[in-house]
Design a protein around this motif. Structure first.
Motif, PDB file in Angstrom:
ATOM      1  N   ASN A 100       0.832  -1.204   0.000  1.00 20.68           N
ATOM      2  CA  ASN A 100       0.000   0.000   0.000  1.00 20.68           C
ATOM      3  C   ASN A 100       0.867   1.255   0.000  1.00 20.68           C
ATOM      4  O   ASN A 100       0.559   2.218  -0.702  1.00 20.68           O
ATOM      5  CB  ASN A 100      -0.949  -0.002   1.202  1.00 20.68           C
ATOM      6  CG  ASN A 100      -2.079  -0.992   1.040  1.00 20.68           C
ATOM      7  OD1 ASN A 100      -2.429  -1.364  -0.076  1.00 20.68           O
ATOM      8  ND2 ASN A 100      -2.642  -1.432   2.142  1.00 20.68           N
ATOM      9  N   GLU A 101       1.972   1.234   0.783  1.00 16.18           N
ATOM     10  CA  GLU A 101       2.884   2.379   0.801  1.00 16.18           C
ATOM     11  C   GLU A 101       3.537   2.560  -0.566  1.00 16.18           C
ATOM     12  O   GLU A 101       3.641   3.691  -1.062  1.00 16.18           O
ATOM     13  CB  GLU A 101       3.977   2.181   1.867  1.00 16.18           C
ATOM     14  CG  GLU A 101       3.483   2.340   3.284  1.00 16.18           C
ATOM     15  CD  GLU A 101       4.567   2.038   4.309  1.00 16.18           C
ATOM     16  OE1 GLU A 101       5.770   2.127   3.977  1.00 16.18           O
ATOM     17  OE2 GLU A 101       4.203   1.709   5.442  1.00 16.18           O
ATOM     18  N   ASN A 103       2.380   1.516  -3.465  1.00 17.07           N
ATOM     19  CA  ASN A 103       1.347   1.981  -4.400  1.00 17.07           C
ATOM     20  C   ASN A 103       1.078   3.463  -4.203  1.00 17.07           C
ATOM     21  O   ASN A 103       0.931   4.207  -5.187  1.00 17.07           O
ATOM     22  CB  ASN A 103       0.049   1.183  -4.222  1.00 17.07           C
ATOM     23  CG  ASN A 103       0.137  -0.199  -4.824  1.00 17.07           C
ATOM     24  OD1 ASN A 103       0.992  -0.463  -5.676  1.00 17.07           O
ATOM     25  ND2 ASN A 103      -0.724  -1.092  -4.385  1.00 17.07           N
ATOM     26  N   THR A 104       1.019   3.896  -2.959  1.00 16.56           N
ATOM     27  CA  THR A 104       0.810   5.320  -2.691  1.00 16.56           C
ATOM     28  C   THR A 104       1.984   6.122  -3.226  1.00 16.56           C
ATOM     29  O   THR A 104       1.795   7.169  -3.865  1.00 16.56           O
ATOM     30  CB  THR A 104       0.635   5.559  -1.176  1.00 16.56           C
ATOM     31  OG1 THR A 104      -0.476   4.800  -0.718  1.00 16.56           O
ATOM     32  CG2 THR A 104       0.416   7.022  -0.865  1.00 16.56           C
ATOM     33  N   GLY A 105       3.211   5.625  -2.996  1.00 22.08           N
ATOM     34  CA  GLY A 105       4.406   6.304  -3.500  1.00 22.08           C
ATOM     35  C   GLY A 105       4.417   6.364  -5.013  1.00 22.08           C
ATOM     36  O   GLY A 105       4.747   7.398  -5.609  1.00 22.08           O
ATOM     37  N   MET A 107       1.816   6.205  -6.992  1.00 25.23           N
ATOM     38  CA  MET A 107       0.756   7.130  -7.413  1.00 25.23           C
ATOM     39  C   MET A 107       1.218   8.574  -7.220  1.00 25.23           C
ATOM     40  O   MET A 107       0.979   9.425  -8.091  1.00 25.23           O
ATOM     41  CB  MET A 107      -0.535   6.872  -6.618  1.00 25.23           C
ATOM     42  CG  MET A 107      -1.183   5.525  -6.936  1.00 25.23           C
ATOM     43  SD  MET A 107      -1.593   5.338  -8.672  1.00 25.23           S
ATOM     44  CE  MET A 107      -3.070   6.295  -8.746  1.00 25.23           C
ATOM     45  N   ASP A 108       1.878   8.842  -6.089  1.00 27.85           N
ATOM     46  CA  ASP A 108       2.397  10.194  -5.859  1.00 27.85           C
ATOM     47  C   ASP A 108       3.428  10.558  -6.927  1.00 27.85           C
ATOM     48  O   ASP A 108       3.414  11.680  -7.454  1.00 27.85           O
ATOM     49  CB  ASP A 108       3.021  10.300  -4.460  1.00 27.85           C
ATOM     50  CG  ASP A 108       1.985  10.284  -3.346  1.00 27.85           C
ATOM     51  OD1 ASP A 108       0.775  10.446  -3.640  1.00 27.85           O
ATOM     52  OD2 ASP A 108       2.381  10.106  -2.164  1.00 27.85           O
TER      53      ASP A 108
END
Length: 147
Positions: A100-101, A103-105, A107-108
């Motif tokens: 999740n981290e 994926n968030t990274g 996406m960012d």
């Protein structure tokens, strides 16, 4: 020669009465024997029913005991399995959190890349405009020179 005396009649009457009495006593004795046999069969059947009921109660008690033992074994095995699986479950949770981290990274990063791309395009457009405006102004100046 019909000579019937009262004595013979009484003897005959007593014999008939005695014979009926013997038949009644015999019939009563047979009925009593049949009733006794029925009573014995009933007692035997009732004893068998009691024994069967006791056996069924014992079977039910044994079944209930086996169920209790099986439930304890199941719960113990489940608890043991969960103790062994818990590190794996924790690792899975950790990996999911990391994913999740990431994926968030990602996406960012993609968002930042898009914004940077927009910034570059905007800068190029502005630069092109300035260039175009500059050329246009230069053309106007040259045109004005000829006038």
């Amino acid at each position: 020669m019909l000579n019937v005396s009262a004595k013979n009649y009484e003897v005959t009457g007593i014999t008939v009465h005695h014979s009926q009495r013997n038949q009644l006593e015999s019939s009563l004795h047979d009925s009593k024997n049949r009733m006794d046999e029925s009573s014995v069969r009933t007692d035997v059947a009732q004893n068998e029913v009691v024994q069967i009921k006791n056996h069924l109660d014992q079977v039910q008690t044994n079944y209930d005991h086996q169920q209790d033992v099986m439930n304890q074994v199941y719960q113990s095995a489940y608890a043991s399995l969960m103790v062994q699986l818990q590190p794996l479950l924790d690792e899975i949770d950790s990996l999911e959190a990391q994913m999740n981290e990431v994926n968030t990274g990602v996406m960012d990063s993609m968002l930042m890349s898009c914004l940077a791309g927009i910034g570059v395009v905007t800068h190029c457009i502005k630069k092109e405009r300035k260039k175009t405006n500059s050329s246009f102004l230069m053309s106007l100046k040259q045109i004005n020179k000829f006038k």
